[in-house]
Design an enzyme around this catalytic site. Structure first.
Site, PDB file in Angstrom:
ATOM      1  N   ASP A  72       0.817  -1.210   0.000  1.00 36.85           N
ATOM      2  CA  ASP A  72       0.000   0.000   0.000  1.00 36.85           C
ATOM      3  C   ASP A  72       0.854   1.264   0.000  1.00 36.85           C
ATOM      4  OD1 ASP A  72       0.933  -0.326   2.658  1.00 36.85           O
ATOM      5  OD2 ASP A  72      -0.980  -1.133   3.312  1.00 36.85           O
ATOM      6  N   ASP A 141      -8.193  -3.671  14.203  1.00 35.85           N
ATOM      7  CA  ASP A 141      -9.544  -4.056  13.766  1.00 35.85           C
ATOM      8  C   ASP A 141      -9.525  -5.195  12.749  1.00 35.85           C
ATOM      9  OD1 ASP A 141      -8.533  -2.765  11.561  1.00 35.85           O
ATOM     10  OD2 ASP A 141     -10.035  -1.170  11.516  1.00 35.85           O
ATOM     11  N   HIS A 143      -7.684  -5.391   9.938  1.00 32.61           N
ATOM     12  CA  HIS A 143      -7.433  -5.096   8.522  1.00 32.61           C
ATOM     13  C   HIS A 143      -6.045  -5.569   8.096  1.00 32.61           C
ATOM     14  CE1 HIS A 143      -5.668  -1.169  10.072  1.00 32.61           C
ATOM     15  NE2 HIS A 143      -4.776  -1.482   9.145  1.00 32.61           N
ATOM     16  N   GLU A 148      -9.865  -2.213   5.055  1.00 31.24           N
ATOM     17  CA  GLU A 148     -10.547  -1.928   6.309  1.00 31.24           C
ATOM     18  C   GLU A 148     -11.757  -2.849   6.485  1.00 31.24           C
ATOM     19  OE1 GLU A 148      -8.995  -0.091   8.297  1.00 31.24           O
ATOM     20  OE2 GLU A 148      -8.428   1.870   7.549  1.00 31.24           O
TER      21      GLU A 148
END
Length: 266
Positions: A72, A141, A143, A148
């Site tokens: 990313d 979380d 990801h 996400e």
């Protein structure tokens, strides 16, 4: 899925680096047949990069015939910015090993046509056949990369809006100021990751414990994108002790017994 339960973050980094080196050396890459490696950024892989650099300097591995694709990159952050993932990768890894510049692939978060940039990235990955090993981390979380919660498990490389929690977590790299953290990023998709021959995810710290529990003991669920590993034929999760606090005792015992021979000497 394999779970490699270790004690410390340093052990996780060393195990991951040794696994990468073993895979590269067993592959015996050449100019015409390179080993294709997917790479992450952030705090989690730093111990792995440090160990890889040390092993390279010790003559245990060469990256001359390795092609890399990063997961990313932030959108709108100049690549020269110290917190761009371009800068991160050069500072922590690329500048310390013998990988040719033309073998390094990083998403361009400042491309004039973002959609075209993402399409071309996918096409370039496909031009090599596949990524042989994709290393990654995981967010609190769940990801992976910047996929996400609620990301499609069939998603490809694209632009994503970062959640407030992710931006707060990453603000530690921006002097604690969440307003300096970009709101958007380019990221490989969950489907891109699942296409890799092998996926290795590193999990560190008690704050990742719920994500690890979701990955290992939960159901496949797009709200926990790390759970996609259950769909992969060759997934490896390497974790430290604090990250296992939500796992059942019998789960941890099972994997400790299963991997006993593979975690000796760390």
């Amino acid at each position: 899925m394999r779970l490699i339960p270790l004690s410390t973050a340093e052990q996780v980094g060393k195990w991951a680096a040794r696994h990468i080196v073993n895979r590269i050396n067993a592959f015996k890459p050449t100019t015409d047949r390179p080993f294709v490696l997917g790479l992450p950024t952030g705090g989690t892989p730093l111990t792995a990069y440090k160990a890889l650099v040390e092993m390279h300097k010790a003559g245990e591995v060469s990256f001359k015939h390795v092609v890399t694709f990063n997961m990313d990159e932030y959108v709108g952050l100049p690549k020269e910015h110290p917190e761009s993932y371009h800068s991160f990768m050069h500072r922590n890894f690329f500048d310390h090993v013998d990988i040719p510049a033309e073998n390094i692939n990083l998403l361009n978060g400042n491309a004039p046509d973002i959609d075209a940039e993402c399409r071309q990235y996918e096409e370039k990955i496909r031009s090599y056949g596949k990524i042989h090993l994709f290393m990654g981390g995981v967010g609190n979380d769940g990801h992976i990369a910047f996929n996400e919660p609620a990301s499609s498990l069939a998603s490809r490389t694209r632009i994503k809006t970062l959640t407030h929690d992710t931006r707060v977590a990453n603000s530690r790299f921006f002097d604690g100021d969440v307003n300096q953290v970009p709101k958007y990023a380019l990221t490989v998709g969950v489907g891109t990751l699942l296409d890799a021959e092998e996926v290795m995810i590193l999990v560190l710290g008690h704050q990742k414990a719920q994500a690890l529990q979701a990955a290992v003991e939960g159901n496949v669920n797009h709200m926990w994108t790390i759970s996609c590993l259950q769909l992969h034929p060759k997934a490896v999760v390497v974790c430290d002790e604090p990250s296992t606090m939500e796992l059942k005792v019998k789960t941890l015992k099972y994997f400790n017994e299963l991997e006993a021979e593979n975690i000796k000497g760390l």
